[in-house]
Design a protein around this motif. Structure first.
Motif, short mmCIF file in Angstrom:
data_model
loop_
_atom_site.label_atom_id
_atom_site.label_comp_id
_atom_site.label_asym_id
_atom_site.label_seq_id
_atom_site.Cartn_x
_atom_site.Cartn_y
_atom_site.Cartn_z
N ILE A 11 -18.05 -1.58 9.72
CA ILE A 11 -18.54 -1.87 8.06
C ILE A 11 -16.81 -2.44 7.56
N PRO A 12 -16.95 -3.46 6.95
CA PRO A 12 -15.04 -4.35 6.16
C PRO A 12 -15.47 -4.01 5.46
N GLU A 13 -14.10 -3.73 4.88
CA GLU A 13 -12.99 -2.21 3.66
C GLU A 13 -13.74 -3.05 2.28
N GLY A 14 -14.34 -2.52 1.80
CA GLY A 14 -15.01 -3.20 0.71
C GLY A 14 -16.36 -3.51 0.52
N GLU A 15 -16.83 -2.80 1.47
CA GLU A 15 -18.65 -3.00 1.82
C GLU A 15 -19.43 -2.04 2.41
N GLY A 34 -9.90 3.46 2.03
CA GLY A 34 -10.23 4.01 3.43
C GLY A 34 -11.00 4.80 2.89
N LYS A 35 -11.40 5.62 2.13
CA LYS A 35 -13.07 6.85 2.18
C LYS A 35 -14.30 6.05 2.89
N VAL A 36 -14.66 6.99 3.11
CA VAL A 36 -16.28 6.28 3.72
C VAL A 36 -17.10 7.36 2.72
N PHE A 37 -18.73 6.28 2.83
CA PHE A 37 -19.52 7.42 1.34
C PHE A 37 -20.66 6.91 1.80
N THR A 55 -19.05 -2.49 -4.79
CA THR A 55 -18.11 -0.72 -4.74
C THR A 55 -17.18 -1.82 -5.91
N GLY A 56 -16.87 -0.69 -5.96
CA GLY A 56 -15.09 -0.73 -6.87
C GLY A 56 -14.85 0.75 -7.02
N GLY A 57 -13.59 1.70 -6.46
CA GLY A 57 -13.28 2.84 -6.35
C GLY A 57 -14.86 3.67 -6.04
#
Length: 103
Positions: A11-15, A34-37, A55-57
């Protein structure tokens, strides 16, 4: 029950990306900090594919109707829908692990 879904680099960062866990679609997001949801895969408002959202924040925007959700709590920020959330973590090997309810 813990389920491994993918390596963090999938998963690319921010996606986000969609995964199938049993019979359920789950949207997993790798944030720039760095968080994962992980949340249910479809928007409860109109069924939009949440993994394709912006996504943002810790906010997710549905790609179909721009409804906004808090990824940590699942609460809608501009409506009364709620997303199902899953505990998500990255293990020492870099694998994304979700905690999902057992059968």
């Amino acid at each position: 029950m813990e389920m491994t879904v993918a390596h963090l680099t999938a998963i690319p960062e921010g996606e986000g990306r969609a995964f199938t866990i049993g019979a359920e679609r789950v949207a997993v997001f790798r944030m720039r900090d760095g968080k994962v949801f992980a949340v249910q895969g479809e928007c409860p408002h109109r069924g939009g594919p949440l993994a394709d959202g912006l996504t943002g924040g810790s906010t997710l925007v549905c790609p179909l109707h721009a409804w906004k959700f808090d990824l940590a709590t699942g609460q809608a920020l501009n409506g009364d829908c709620v997303l199902r959330t899953f505990d998500a973590k990255v293990d020492a090997r870099g694998l994304i692990v979700l905690t999902v309810p057992g059968e």
